[in-house]
Design a protein around this motif. Structure first.
Motif, PDB file in Angstrom:
ATOM      1  N   LEU A 118      -1.346  14.899  -9.298  1.00 11.89           N
ATOM      2  CA  LEU A 118      -0.287  14.846  -8.168  1.00 11.89           C
ATOM      3  C   LEU A 118      -0.242  15.450  -6.372  1.00 11.89           C
ATOM      4  N   GLN A 119      -0.801  14.843  -5.286  1.00  9.03           N
ATOM      5  CA  GLN A 119       0.137  15.175  -3.892  1.00  9.03           C
ATOM      6  C   GLN A 119       1.847  15.115  -4.476  1.00  9.03           C
ATOM      7  N   GLU A 132      -1.192 -10.539   4.183  1.00  9.75           N
ATOM      8  CA  GLU A 132       0.221  -9.374   4.140  1.00  9.75           C
ATOM      9  C   GLU A 132      -0.134  -8.371   4.079  1.00  9.75           C
ATOM     10  N   TYR A 133      -0.047  -7.756   4.402  1.00 11.53           N
ATOM     11  CA  TYR A 133       0.719  -6.110   3.629  1.00 11.53           C
ATOM     12  C   TYR A 133       1.446  -5.334   4.409  1.00 11.53           C
ATOM     13  N   ASP A 134       1.948  -4.048   3.523  1.00  7.33           N
ATOM     14  CA  ASP A 134       3.098  -3.465   3.883  1.00  7.33           C
ATOM     15  C   ASP A 134       2.668  -1.581   4.270  1.00  7.33           C
ATOM     16  N   VAL A 135       2.945  -0.823   4.408  1.00  4.86           N
ATOM     17  CA  VAL A 135       1.926   0.422   4.635  1.00  4.86           C
ATOM     18  C   VAL A 135       3.440   1.540   3.686  1.00  4.86           C
ATOM     19  N   ILE A 136       3.966   2.149   2.767  1.00  8.12           N
ATOM     20  CA  ILE A 136       4.808   2.914   2.302  1.00  8.12           C
ATOM     21  C   ILE A 136       3.893   4.780   2.392  1.00  8.12           C
ATOM     22  N   ASN A 137       4.993   5.206   2.814  1.00 11.53           N
ATOM     23  CA  ASN A 137       4.317   6.062   2.493  1.00 11.53           C
ATOM     24  C   ASN A 137       6.020   6.981   0.924  1.00 11.53           C
ATOM     25  N   VAL A 138       5.137   7.320   0.239  1.00  2.52           N
ATOM     26  CA  VAL A 138       6.018   7.471  -0.714  1.00  2.52           C
ATOM     27  C   VAL A 138       7.161   9.065  -1.034  1.00  2.52           C
ATOM     28  N   ALA A 139       7.090   9.804   0.902  1.00  2.99           N
ATOM     29  CA  ALA A 139       7.855  10.155   0.926  1.00  2.99           C
ATOM     30  C   ALA A 139       8.935   9.795   1.276  1.00  2.99           C
ATOM     31  N   VAL A 196       0.791  -0.895  -0.149  1.00  4.52           N
ATOM     32  CA  VAL A 196      -0.011  -0.158   0.210  1.00  4.52           C
ATOM     33  C   VAL A 196       0.692   1.446   0.111  1.00  4.52           C
ATOM     34  N   PHE A 197       0.761   1.837  -0.682  1.00  2.00           N
ATOM     35  CA  PHE A 197       2.275   3.152  -0.913  1.00  2.00           C
ATOM     36  C   PHE A 197       0.667   4.615  -1.386  1.00  2.00           C
ATOM     37  N   TYR A 198       1.281   5.653  -0.610  1.00  2.00           N
ATOM     38  CA  TYR A 198      -0.205   6.580  -0.983  1.00  2.00           C
ATOM     39  C   TYR A 198       1.663   8.038  -0.075  1.00  2.00           C
ATOM     40  N   GLY A 199       0.617   9.004  -0.310  1.00  2.00           N
ATOM     41  CA  GLY A 199       1.389  10.362  -0.311  1.00  2.00           C
ATOM     42  C   GLY A 199      -0.242  10.982   0.306  1.00  2.00           C
ATOM     43  N   SER A 200       0.635  11.830   1.455  1.00  2.00           N
ATOM     44  CA  SER A 200      -0.429  12.959   2.276  1.00  2.00           C
ATOM     45  C   SER A 200       0.144  14.047   2.479  1.00  2.00           C
ATOM     46  N   THR A 201      -0.274  15.169   2.379  1.00  2.00           N
ATOM     47  CA  THR A 201      -0.156  16.192   3.022  1.00  2.00           C
ATOM     48  C   THR A 201      -0.579  16.515   3.972  1.00  2.00           C
ATOM     49  N   SER A 202      -1.591  16.077   3.785  1.00  2.00           N
ATOM     50  CA  SER A 202      -2.861  16.967   5.438  1.00  2.00           C
ATOM     51  C   SER A 202      -3.293  16.247   6.189  1.00  2.00           C
ATOM     52  N   GLY A 203      -3.037  15.280   5.770  1.00  2.00           N
ATOM     53  CA  GLY A 203      -3.359  13.793   6.659  1.00  2.00           C
ATOM     54  C   GLY A 203      -4.576  13.133   6.480  1.00  2.00           C
ATOM     55  N   ASN A 253       1.077  -7.261  -5.878  1.00  2.00           N
ATOM     56  CA  ASN A 253      -0.186  -6.130  -5.575  1.00  2.00           C
ATOM     57  C   ASN A 253      -0.262  -5.351  -4.943  1.00  2.00           C
ATOM     58  N   LEU A 254      -1.012  -3.985  -5.405  1.00  2.00           N
ATOM     59  CA  LEU A 254      -0.373  -2.873  -5.031  1.00  2.00           C
ATOM     60  C   LEU A 254      -1.876  -2.420  -5.008  1.00  2.00           C
ATOM     61  N   ILE A 255      -1.739  -1.256  -4.033  1.00  2.00           N
ATOM     62  CA  ILE A 255      -2.855  -0.410  -3.936  1.00  2.00           C
ATOM     63  C   ILE A 255      -2.424   1.066  -3.583  1.00  2.00           C
ATOM     64  N   LEU A 256      -2.769   2.140  -4.293  1.00  2.00           N
ATOM     65  CA  LEU A 256      -1.892   3.568  -4.794  1.00  2.00           C
ATOM     66  C   LEU A 256      -3.008   4.720  -4.062  1.00  2.00           C
ATOM     67  N   ILE A 257      -2.507   4.880  -3.314  1.00  2.00           N
ATOM     68  CA  ILE A 257      -3.500   5.828  -2.685  1.00  2.00           C
ATOM     69  C   ILE A 257      -2.971   7.732  -3.165  1.00  2.00           C
ATOM     70  N   THR A 258      -3.364   8.264  -3.567  1.00  2.00           N
ATOM     71  CA  THR A 258      -3.185   9.294  -3.295  1.00  2.00           C
ATOM     72  C   THR A 258      -4.110  10.661  -3.618  1.00  2.00           C
TER      73      THR A 258
END
Length: 167
Positions: free
Chosen positions: A61-62, A30-37, A6-13, A48-53
């Motif tokens: 893009l953020q 089974e999963y890992d969460v990765i902040n793209v920062a 699970v890859f994500y980017g977040s500015t405001s939370g 298997n990927l979940i991309l959140i933006t």
């Protein structure tokens, strides 16, 4: 099923809150969460990927996703199954609602990946969106500010829909 990245980017939370909801519904997986920062070097390790933006400006893009975009655009997505979640405000930015997921979608599909989890545009009120193909968003569209009370159910249904597609 193989581990999900699970890859994500977040500015405001706000996006981080969506990540928490996704994690709740993945708790038995089974999963890992990765902040793209922190970088995306491990993205190739997952089939298997979940991309959140979230979407900023006019379908952009953020910032953290923007910072890794050159590297992201070179990822070989062959054999990978990808679900996309986009956040936006359908009223304030109705001309580009959740447009950032289309940016990710284009890279994933152009680089050989399979995108799953298209969702209906029904129930949203926006002018236009690059993230719509036919009558569906290319992923899960979330408007936390205006429809936040629907978010948990939307995420639950979406996760249930995409999991069978994951290897």
């Amino acid at each position: 099923m193989k581990k999900i990245g699970v890859f994500y980017g977040s500015t405001s939370g706000t996006t981080l809150g969506i990540v928490d909801e996704v994690e709740f519904y993945l708790k038995k997986m089974e999963y890992d969460v990765i902040n793209v920062a922190d970088g995306i070097t491990s993205i190739g390790d997952y089939e298997n990927l979940i991309l959140i933006t979230p979407t900023y400006g006019v379908g952009e893009l953020q910032a953290d996703w923007e910072n890794v975009f050159d590297e992201f655009s070179k990822v070989d997505f062959s054999g990978k199954v990808v679900g996309l979640i986009g956040l936006g405000n359908q009223y304030a930015f109705g001309e580009s609602f959740v447009g950032s997921i289309k940016v990710l979608y284009d890279v994933v599909t152009n680089n050989g990946g399979k995108v799953v989890g298209f969702t209906s545009t029904e129930g949203y009120h926006y002018e236009e969106s690059e993230a719509v193909i036919g009558d569906q968003f290319v992923g899960l569209a979330i408007d936390e500010g205006n429809q936040g009370d629907h978010t948990p159910d939307k995420i639950k249904s979406w996760i249930e829909e995409i999991l069978p597609s994951f290897n």
